[in-house]
Design an enzyme around this catalytic site. Structure first.
Site, short mmCIF file in Angstrom:
data_model
loop_
_atom_site.label_atom_id
_atom_site.label_comp_id
_atom_site.label_asym_id
_atom_site.label_seq_id
_atom_site.Cartn_x
_atom_site.Cartn_y
_atom_site.Cartn_z
N GLU A 60 0.74 -0.84 0.16
CA GLU A 60 0.22 0.52 0.10
C GLU A 60 0.76 1.01 0.15
O GLU A 60 0.40 2.27 -0.99
CB GLU A 60 -0.89 0.21 1.18
N HIS A 129 -10.56 -6.39 10.05
CA HIS A 129 -10.47 -6.41 8.89
C HIS A 129 -11.89 -5.54 8.84
O HIS A 129 -13.32 -6.21 8.12
CB HIS A 129 -10.26 -7.12 8.33
#
Lengths: 324, 382, 335
Positions: A60, A129
């Protein structure tokens, strides 16, 4: 007007904008031939090819930083972050780089990029998550943050974000991906990103929510209506910059304010809404404003525990009643 | 600090201490009404100039000249404890001030005795939207017609004395003449139906005929500011004083007679705002709590006897003013419109004016404009 | 891969393509950087430069040599020790000084400061204060270069301290996987802030890091301006032709401390002595004089002219107006 899902709305928005402007491109993990783990990029690779629809390694920091480089050199990149929780990984590139670049350069650069982060709880993905990440970047000046509560919003705000010449973080919710709604696709005109929207009118209380909490607030309003209480439900939509004038206007009529967010109340946007409305409409408040949010501990996995942690329509309705 | 007898009107020379509203030794806040004075014009409340402990100097009934000391407001003393602030929501505080409700005298339905909107509006007897009883219309007096036997002599109350003096003074000194006109009220009725519910929903106040008449008057006075001029004897001789703002007195019937609170700053005001002002004024008048602002002069007063039995009447101009608008009862009558005979609903306005500053032509022009405004609108709701 | 401390190049020896005029230009570029940095130091002591600043005296050859090997339409990212790279690309000195002084006439209107000099028209797309922060951005610029198809390259300068941070790893990997025309130029001055490289990194020849990404790597004497030029030219040519990224390690040394407030007492005086003898501003003009390409008097004249230009730029900058404290800066944040 056709009814499509939230997921399809995202795909439609991406397709239309990528067709319109050849400088747009999208990067993310598994978004190429696979169409994205949540199928939010279905068909893009086939239509636009590998140069404009890029699968990235799991890095990322690398590809969000690369998006900044692309934006500075004339492109309009879109990045998909698979789980909004992963914004923690590329946090530095966003807060030190993307958000600050234009101001640090004295306004001589432009950073037209979009980060789409898919987040949210309710699907048993457990603590790492399930963030909506709405509050993680809330205080970062230089970043625009918007949150899509339904298909029409996902479609309209994504197109507007892509056309916006500033960095926009668009928060999407994985529990809403199959939600259907009427969406007017295909027009060339796009509303610019602007403030809160009243979704249901009422006279007795104002409920403000984002993402999946909007649907729950509307359900709460239905419950309240059975008891003769007319709640007004407002989708906040744009978290930064935050414009609460529509909310203050509503509270001037209802005199009661409740905010509902899918994150911890401490450090969340609910407190900002309350502060702004208290400043604008202090004399119209008939009770202290109330906030609903997640508990002050990380999200548990077990289904009954996860369900209990997220504000339910019943809890929202009960809070409204307690203020009346 | 000292509380002295203030000069409350141009003609005032003395004031009578009617009633102390706070007890000696009680803690008072700045702006809080603490004593009722009576002057030649009206009974008024006087507010505390500061915060502290009240030490009364002048007794009830005392007649004092301007500037005489009424009381002292002392600095912090350890003896009197600070009064607990009454818990109330910000909205409740605002409404309490608007409707003249004392938060300390009502109970609060919120947590910890917090006063809320419904508590204040309930005390003010105002409609709580949307499911409350409407404001009851003023009931006609139910006094049976019977003569008094034995001819008892009762001295006039201060208020009756005051009224007697004022009307006599007016007749003696103001050369008045009257003009009248029948005006149709169907435009008002329609506007009331169209605009009323929204205003009531938003503010809890029901629109009355008076509100419409006040807006019409304010607009007409705005178009003809000459009508705001009033006659005064100035140092250089007779003069006309024309105020810049549009303020109107409103005759409010009370138990003992009547009183005239003032509606201030009416230029451009919406019906909603006027209704709020009117309601607050009526509350003040009925509670006997006129303020110093009510004592300030105006040029015109509105007297609505529509609830009574008279088709028309000629009202008496208040001393110091130059006109008064009298409103008779609403009724149906046969009129000619466009050459045809129709039945229409309306009322008679009678305007009396001081001929020293307003002559026939102006008076008639004013009445014509006013009638047109009432019959044609437009009405500004918000 | 050749791990000896000798300059190596890929492909032809482009140093041979330098003309005498090029060489004088290289010298002039280095003088400009040196004089600018010396003046920044003096201005700092006079209270004209605020906060902190990171000077690159001793490392001029890397900036000058690399800049000379690039095109005007190439993209450059660099770090807070970036004044040299900006000047080598032609940033206006007065505007640069004014930025350091915090004036409205600064290149970034006084909004960025020493660590954030940006001049997008000269391809200086950003100056990143977070160590390693610019590397992913350079990868994005490299991707833009690839998509544009005009043969541009993206160059990013960083220090030895950056090779240990996550962003370095992700950027190197991405560049190699996508075959992007990115030059990763590492100015290895042996110190990451105050800590010597042997305490933080398993080896001193950082070109070895590139092996982990199967990326081409070169080591050069960073104080030899012509060697730097040659290495960067070759790597650039390869990138322009679609040959992918290159890691170029430039061995060099900074004369001063890490930042203005650091007296650098953590360095071994013998080490400092030996590097000062290799000062490019001493070595190169001597070489040029020996080869008859630049007479010492001409070299001195260049220095004097540069000093005068620096003084003039400083004076103009110091006379610049301050930005208005009450101004709303939102238009410089959002378009």
């Amino acid at each position: 007007m056709p009814e499509i899902t939230y997921r399809e709305a995202i795909v439609a928005a991406l397709q239309e904008e990528m067709r319109r402007d050849p400088r747009t491109l999208i990067m993310g993990e598994d978004i190429g031939p696979s169409g994205g783990p949540f199928k939010t990029c279905q068909g893009l690779y086939e239509e636009f090819g590998p140069a404009r629809v890029r699968d990235t390694p799991i890095s990322e920091t690398g590809f969000v930083g690369a998006a900044l480089g692309l934006a500075l050199t004339g492109y309009r990149p879109i990045v998909e972050i698979m789980f909004a929780d992963f914004l923690g990984v590329c946090f530095d590139q966003i807060v030190s780089g993307i958000a600050k670049h234009r101001l640090m350069s004295g306004g001589r650069t432009m950073v037209p990029l979009v980060i789409r982060a898919i987040g949210g709880a309710g699907l048993r993905f457990a603590a790492q998550h399930s963030q909506t990440a709405e509050s993680w970047l809330l205080s970062v000046q230089g970043l625009k943050i918007v949150a899509a509560s339904g298909p029409a919003e996902a479609y309209g705000m994504l197109r507007a974000a892509i056309r916006d010449n500033n960095p926009v973080l668009l928060l999407e919710h994985k529990a809403l991906l199959s939600l259907k709604g009427e969406v007017a696709t295909g027009s060339d005109a796009v509303e610019p990103l602007s403030g809160a929207r009243v979704l249901r009118e009422g006279t007795d209380a104002t409920i403000v929510a984002t993402l999946a909490m909007v649907g729950r607030s509307l359900a709460a309003a239905e419950l309240l209506a059975k008891d003769g209480i007319a709640a007004e439900v407002i989708d906040l939509r744009v978290l930064r910059p935050m414009d609460t004038s529509a909310i203050s206007e509503s509270v001037r009529r209802t005199n009661i304010l409740v905010t509902v967010e899918e994150q911890a109340k401490l450090g969340g946007w609910g407190a900002e809404v309350v502060a702004q409305v208290a400043a604008d409409a202090f004399d119209e408040l008939d009770a202290p404003p109330a906030r609903l949010g997640l508990p002050e501990y990380p999200l548990p996995y077990s289904p009954p525990l996860e369900d209990a942690a997220i504000p339910s329509p019943e809890a929202i309705a009960a809070t409204v009643k307690s203020l009346l | 600090m000292d509380l002295l007898v203030p000069k409350l009107s141009a003609t005032m020379e003395t004031a009578t201490v009617l009633r102390w509203l706070k007890k000696p030794g009680e803690r008072v806040r700045i702006g809080e009404p603490i004593v009722e004075l009576e002057t030649d014009k009206a009974a008024l409340e006087v507010e505390s100039p500061g915060e502290g402990t009240l030490a009364v100097v002048a007794a009830e009934g005392a007649v004092l000249p301007i500037g005489a000391r009424l009381a002292t407001i002392g600095g912090d003393t350890a003896t009197s404890p600070a009064p607990t602030r009454v818990p109330a929501s910000p909205l409740a505080r605002k409404l309490a001030e608007m409707h003249g409700v004392d938060l300390a005298r009502i109970t609060g339905s919120g947590p910890h005795g917090r006063r809320r909107k419904r508590d204040v509006l309930g005390a003010a007897e105002v409609a709580v939207p949307p499911r409350a009883a409407p404001i009851p219309a003023a009931a006609p007096s139910a006094r049976p017609l019977q003569g008094t036997e034995g001819g008892a002599v009762e001295p006039l109350s201060p208020m009756r004395r005051r009224i007697a003096e004022a009307v006599a003074l007016s007749r003696r000194t103001i050369p008045a003449f009257a003009l009248d006109r029948w005006v149709e009220t169907r435009a008002i009725t329609a506007a009331r139906q169209a605009l009323g519910p929204e205003i009531e929903r938003a503010s809890g106040i029901r629109l009355t005929l008076t509100d419409f008449l006040v807006q019409a008057l304010a607009d007409t006075l705005g178009a003809m500011p000459r009508l705001l001029g009033r006659f005064v004897e100035a140092e250089g001789g007779p003069a006309r004083v024309t105020p810049a703002s549009i303020d109107i007195g409103l005759v409010v019937a009370t138990e003992d007679g009547m009183t005239i609170p003032k509606l201030r700053d009416l230029r451009g005001q919406s019906l909603r705002a006027i209704a709020a002002l009117r309601q607050a004024a009526v509350q003040r008048a009925r509670a006997g709590r006129l303020t110093a602002a009510d004592a300030e002069p105006v040029s015109l007063t509105l007297s609505n006897l529509g609830a009574g039995g008279a088709d028309r009447f000629e009202a008496i101009i208040e001393p110091g003013q130059s006109s008064i608008v009298a409103v008779g009862r609403e009724h149906e009558r046969v009129i000619a419109r466009g050459g045809a005979i129709v039945v229409a609903r309306g009322l008679i306005l009678t305007v009396s004016v001081d001929h020293r500053v307003i002559d026939g032509r102006r008076g008639a022009e004013f009445l014509g404009l006013l009638a047109e405004r009432i019959e044609r609108g437009p009405w500004t709701a918000e | 891969m050749n791990l000896a401390q000798q300059p190596t190049t890929i492909g032809d020896n482009s140093a041979a393509s330098l003309t005498d005029a090029d060489r004088v230009a290289l010298f002039r570029s280095m003088v400009r950087i040196r004089e600018f940095e010396e003046q920044v130091q003096r201005s700092y002591l006079e209270g004209l430069v605020h906060g902190t600043t990171h000077l690159c005296q001793g490392q001029e050859a890397v900036a000058a040599g690399a800049a000379h090997a690039m095109r005007a339409d190439d993209y450059v990212t660099f770090t807070y020790r970036g004044h040299g790279h900006c000047l080598a690309r032609g940033m206006d000195m007065a505007a640069a000084f004014a930025e350091l002084f915090g004036r409205a006439s600064g290149i970034c209107r006084g909004l960025g400061g020493s660590m954030h000099l940006t001049d997008i028209e000269k391809g200086l797309i950003g100056c990143f204060g977070i160590v390693g922060g610019g590397l992913p951005v350079a990868v994005g610029a490299g991707l833009a270069a690839q998509l544009n198809g005009r043969g541009q390259i993206s160059t990013t300068f960083f220090g030895d301290g950056a090779v240990n941070i996550g962003a370095f790893h992700e950027a190197m990997n991405l560049a190699q996987v996508w075959g992007l025309p990115v030059l990763f130029i590492c100015e290895n001055n042996l110190y990451g802030e105050f800590t010597r490289i042997n305490h933080t990194t398993p080896f001193e020849n950082l070109a070895r890091r590139a092996g982990g990404y199967a990326m081409q790597a070169v080591m050069v004497d960073g104080n030899d301006v012509e060697a730097v030029f040659a290495a960067v030219s070759s790597a650039a040519a390869r990138g322009r032709a679609g040959g992918g990224p290159t890691f170029i390690e430039c061995k060099t040394y900074r004369h001063r401390g890490h930042s203005r407030t650091d007296p650098a007492k953590y360095r071994d005086p013998a080490e400092v002595e030996s590097w000062l003898k290799r000062d490019p501003l001493v070595v190169y003009p001597a070489q040029l004089a020996e080869r008859g390409m630049l007479a010492p008097a001409d070299a001195e004249r260049i220095v004097a002219e540069t000093r005068s230009a620096v003084k003039d730029a400083t004076d103009r900058a110091a006379a610049g107006a301050w930005p208005q404290a009450s101004a709303d800066l939102t238009p410089y944040m959002f378009v």
